[in-house]
Design an enzyme around this catalytic site. Structure first.
Site, PDB file in Angstrom:
ATOM      1  N   HIS A 190       0.850  -1.186   0.000  1.00 27.56           N
ATOM      2  CA  HIS A 190       0.000   0.000   0.000  1.00 27.56           C
ATOM      3  C   HIS A 190       0.884   1.233   0.000  1.00 27.56           C
ATOM      4  O   HIS A 190       1.952   1.223   0.612  1.00 27.56           O
ATOM      5  CB  HIS A 190      -0.918   0.017   1.242  1.00 27.56           C
ATOM      6  CG  HIS A 190      -2.029   0.996   1.090  1.00 27.56           C
ATOM      7  ND1 HIS A 190      -1.905   2.313   1.448  1.00 27.56           N
ATOM      8  CD2 HIS A 190      -3.277   0.846   0.583  1.00 27.56           C
ATOM      9  CE1 HIS A 190      -3.029   2.934   1.179  1.00 27.56           C
ATOM     10  NE2 HIS A 190      -3.878   2.069   0.651  1.00 27.56           N
ATOM     11  N   ASP A 235      -7.805  -5.455   0.133  1.00 27.39           N
ATOM     12  CA  ASP A 235      -8.320  -6.237  -0.986  1.00 27.39           C
ATOM     13  C   ASP A 235      -7.925  -7.708  -0.912  1.00 27.39           C
ATOM     14  O   ASP A 235      -8.497  -8.541  -1.609  1.00 27.39           O
ATOM     15  CB  ASP A 235      -7.830  -5.638  -2.306  1.00 27.39           C
ATOM     16  CG  ASP A 235      -8.477  -4.285  -2.572  1.00 27.39           C
ATOM     17  OD1 ASP A 235      -9.681  -4.168  -2.333  1.00 27.39           O
ATOM     18  OD2 ASP A 235      -7.773  -3.354  -2.992  1.00 27.39           O
TER      19      ASP A 235
HETATM   20  N1  CMC Z   1       4.016  -7.479  -4.924  1.00 30.57           N
HETATM   21  C1  CMC Z   1       5.334  -7.497  -5.094  1.00 30.57           C
HETATM   22  N2  CMC Z   1       6.119  -6.403  -4.957  1.00 30.57           N
HETATM   23  C2  CMC Z   1       5.532  -5.254  -4.645  1.00 30.57           C
HETATM   24  C3  CMC Z   1       4.143  -5.157  -4.454  1.00 30.57           C
HETATM   25  C4  CMC Z   1       3.379  -6.339  -4.595  1.00 30.57           C
HETATM   26  N3  CMC Z   1       2.049  -6.317  -4.432  1.00 30.57           N
HETATM   27  N4  CMC Z   1       3.813  -3.880  -4.153  1.00 30.57           N
HETATM   28  C5  CMC Z   1       4.954  -3.191  -4.154  1.00 30.57           C
HETATM   29  N5  CMC Z   1       6.001  -4.014  -4.447  1.00 30.57           N
HETATM   30  C6  CMC Z   1       7.416  -3.658  -4.483  1.00 30.57           C
HETATM   31  C7  CMC Z   1       7.737  -2.775  -5.667  1.00 30.57           C
HETATM   32  O1  CMC Z   1       8.091  -3.538  -6.805  1.00 30.57           O
HETATM   33  C8  CMC Z   1       8.891  -1.971  -5.117  1.00 30.57           C
HETATM   34  O2  CMC Z   1      10.047  -2.816  -5.117  1.00 30.57           O
HETATM   35  P1  CMC Z   1      11.512  -2.177  -5.402  1.00 30.57           P
HETATM   36  O3  CMC Z   1      11.743  -1.230  -4.254  1.00 30.57           O
HETATM   37  O4  CMC Z   1      12.425  -3.353  -5.422  1.00 30.57           O
HETATM   38  O5  CMC Z   1      11.420  -1.463  -6.721  1.00 30.57           O
HETATM   39  C9  CMC Z   1       8.527  -1.757  -3.658  1.00 30.57           C
HETATM   40  O6  CMC Z   1       7.670  -2.859  -3.332  1.00 30.57           O
HETATM   41  C10 CMC Z   1       7.799  -0.446  -3.397  1.00 30.57           C
HETATM   42  O7  CMC Z   1       6.659  -0.382  -4.241  1.00 30.57           O
HETATM   43  P2  CMC Z   1       6.077   0.965  -4.861  1.00 30.57           P
HETATM   44  O8  CMC Z   1       5.935   0.778  -6.343  1.00 30.57           O
HETATM   45  O9  CMC Z   1       6.851   2.132  -4.412  1.00 30.57           O
HETATM   46  O10 CMC Z   1       4.655   1.006  -4.204  1.00 30.57           O
HETATM   47  P3  CMC Z   1       3.528   2.058  -4.537  1.00 30.57           P
HETATM   48  O11 CMC Z   1       3.239   2.806  -3.302  1.00 30.57           O
HETATM   49  O12 CMC Z   1       3.844   2.861  -5.746  1.00 30.57           O
HETATM   50  O13 CMC Z   1       2.302   1.118  -4.935  1.00 30.57           O
HETATM   51  C11 CMC Z   1       0.484  -0.361  -4.706  1.00 30.57           C
HETATM   52  C12 CMC Z   1       1.304   0.754  -4.034  1.00 30.57           C
HETATM   53  C13 CMC Z   1      -0.720  -0.643  -3.824  1.00 30.57           C
HETATM   54  C14 CMC Z   1      -0.019   0.148  -6.064  1.00 30.57           C
HETATM   55  C15 CMC Z   1       1.368  -1.613  -4.857  1.00 30.57           C
HETATM   56  O14 CMC Z   1       1.776  -2.086  -3.581  1.00 30.57           O
HETATM   57  C16 CMC Z   1       0.697  -2.703  -5.646  1.00 30.57           C
HETATM   58  O15 CMC Z   1       0.740  -2.701  -6.879  1.00 30.57           O
HETATM   59  N6  CMC Z   1       0.027  -3.692  -4.939  1.00 30.57           N
HETATM   60  C17 CMC Z   1      -0.738  -4.719  -5.624  1.00 30.57           C
HETATM   61  C18 CMC Z   1      -2.088  -4.182  -6.052  1.00 30.57           C
HETATM   62  C19 CMC Z   1      -3.004  -4.033  -4.853  1.00 30.57           C
HETATM   63  O16 CMC Z   1      -3.146  -4.931  -4.044  1.00 30.57           O
HETATM   64  N7  CMC Z   1      -3.682  -2.877  -4.796  1.00 30.57           N
HETATM   65  C20 CMC Z   1      -4.659  -2.579  -3.734  1.00 30.57           C
HETATM   66  C21 CMC Z   1      -4.181  -1.494  -2.824  1.00 30.57           C
HETATM   67  S1  CMC Z   1      -5.215  -1.293  -1.342  1.00 30.57           S
HETATM   68  C22 CMC Z   1      -6.789  -0.773  -1.901  1.00 30.57           C
HETATM   69  C23 CMC Z   1      -6.806   0.393  -2.830  1.00 30.57           C
HETATM   70  O17 CMC Z   1      -6.035   1.329  -2.730  1.00 30.57           O
HETATM   71  O18 CMC Z   1      -7.697   0.413  -3.672  1.00 30.57           O
END
Ligand code: CMC
Length: 431
Positions: free
Chosen positions: A302, A366
């Site tokens: 998140h 989720d």
């Molecule tokens: N699985 C594997 N790796 C992950 C995931 C994941 N679900 N989420 C983040 N990472 C990794 C990402 O690749 C990055 O790694 P590195 O530092 O090596 O490059 C690190 O964790 C930090 O991630 P980020 O891209 O900075 O995270 P963000 O804040 O931009 O994205 C997110 C947040 C929710 C979009 C992301 O965690 C994600 O895609 N999760 C899966 C989709 C999901 O479950 N979404 C629902 C969110 S909660 C309800 C809502 O908001 O609607």
């Protein structure tokens, strides 16, 4: 007022700091535009687009407050409509205000025959979020007298119409997919009870409510009701900042929510569990593959929560309660029950794996809600519309706060241009 100091080469800027009551203070950077600078913050990791009094998240300590009230207390003691009122008005309603609000919604729950025909014109297999966004948008066309956002009375009416009819719309989307007729509301029942009846009842048979399902779904609506400046809410605010009417702005929010990185993740989680089950692969090797390929595991991580998502805790609690009941075997076939075991393994492996631990990737809301919706009786394609149903009060409250804020200006981000500088057009025969 506190000041932040910024030096860029020889230029020095004093920037005012806006104090928060909780959480980070805000450095006001708008004046930099006059001095030839913009701030660059892809994904708005550190950009606050507004001041807000509605929802507070402390992502390091698993705190989520609506108007100051912890969601755990609201889940225990309140209900969805009371929370909707709270988000919009800032205080809990009196008994008279609450009763009036419920009656106002009840009297607007039905949709007209033309609107029903409009909804029936979508293919049965249409993506539910596309239909939901279209239907909310179409309300503006069916209720044009309520689209003037400069008239507070009309804005109130548009808010009531959306809140009241969204329940009917979502239940009809569900029924049309199964070639079943729309059921009209029964105002003698509560909001969630009647929603479940409108989804699941057989028209010529009495419908027996299931108290635990009603309670669990009510809690899910509460935990989804608002989440400060997330992707879809920001979209609602930005659309509204151009004075798009409430229906258009909320339809825009529904579209943003549909993405699998946002609300669409609840459906993606279930699809992911199905993929694991059907592949015959072990959960551990699925996780290893995802890490190796850089694939995101739906339902983890998140932007704001860097420890447990408090909404996930609530959802998990009700999932466990429903699973502990004796009738799970009647509700779900064996191949679907297997998904719950896979989810438990996935949660266990990911929460102990260094990749996830070091990046603070915990199961988010989720991860559990899809399983919970499934056990209540919904198919995966309906999960994100259920999220949207819960989020509507938050979108309405945020839109109205945005509109009432004298500091609001049209949302218009800037950019740092990195393309070609000026050049002359080359006629086609000379390229
Ligand atoms: N699985 C594997 N790796 C992950 C995931 C994941 N679900 N989420 C983040 N990472 C990794 C990402 O690749 C990055 O790694 P590195 O530092 O090596 O490059 C690190 O964790 C930090 O991630 P980020 O891209 O900075 O995270 P963000 O804040 O931009 O994205 C997110 C947040 C929710 C979009 C992301 O965690 C994600 O895609 N999760 C899966 C989709 C999901 O479950 N979404 C629902 C969110 S909660 C309800 C809502 O908001 O609607």
């Amino acid at each position: 007022m506190a000041q932040a100091k910024l030096n860029v080469d020889a230029s020095k800027f004093d920037l005012p700091v806006v104090k928060a009551t909780q959480g980070p203070d805000g450095i006001m950077v708008s004046s930099l535009a006059n001095d030839g600078f913009v701030t660059l913050d892809p994904g708005f990791l550190t950009t606050a687009q507004c001041e807000s009094k509605i929802t507070f998240i402390d992502g390091k300590n698993s705190v989520l407050l609506y108007r100051g009230y912890p969601i755990e207390q609201l889940c225990e003691q309140s209900d969805f409509l009371e929370v909707a009122w709270l988000l919009r008005h800032g205080e809990l309603p009196s008994r008279a205000e609450y009763d009036r609000f419920c009656a106002d919604l009840n009297h607007r729950t039905m949709v007209g025959e033309d609107f029903r025909s409009f909804m029936a014109s979508f293919p049965r297999a249409a993506q539910p979020m596309s239909v939901l966004a279209s239907a909310i948008n179409a309300l503006a066309a069916f209720y044009p007298d309520t689209t003037d956002i400069t008239d507070p009375g009309k804005l109130d009416e548009a808010s009531r119409i959306i809140m009241a009819k969204a329940r009917t719309i979502v239940s009809y989307i569900y029924r049309r997919r199964r070639d079943e007729p729309m059921l009209y509301p029964d105002v003698a029942r509560g909001y969630v009870d009647d929603f479940l009846r409108m989804c699941f009842a057989v028209p010529y048979e009495p419908y027996e409510s299931d108290d635990l399902s009603i309670h669990a779904l009510g809690r899910l609506l509460i935990i989804h009701a608002d989440h400060e400046q997330n992707c879809s809410t920001s979209v609602v605010r930005i659309a509204g900042s151009a004075h798009a009417n409430l229906y258009s702005a909320i339809a825009a929010g529904v579209n943003a929510l549909s993405g699998p990185l946002h609300g669409g993740a609840n459906e993606a989680v279930l699809r992911q569990l199905e993929v694991i089950r059907d592949s015959g692969e072990s959960v551990a090797s699925f996780v290893e593959d995802a890490k190796r390929n850089g694939t995101r595991i739906s339902g983890f991580g998140h932007r704001v929560y860097k420890c447990h998502d408090p909404r996930a805790e609530v959802a998990k609690h009700y999932l466990q309660e429903l699973m502990a009941r004796g009738d799970v075997d009647d509700r779900l076939p064996a191949d679907e029950r297997a998904l719950f075991d896979i989810a438990t393994q996935l949660e266990d492996i990911a929460t102990h794996d260094d990749y996830f631990v070091s990046r603070h990737l915990y199961p988010n809301v989720d991860f559990y809600t899809g399983l919970l919706y499934r056990i209540i009786g919904f198919e995966p394609a309906m999960f994100t519309p259920l999220f949207a149903l819960g989020r509507i009060p938050g979108w309405i409250a945020q839109y109205r706060e945005m509109l009432a804020d004298p500091g609001t200006r049209i949302g218009r981000p800037r950019q740092v241009y990195t393309g070609r500088t000026r050049r002359d057009y080359v006629p086609m025969d000379q390229r």
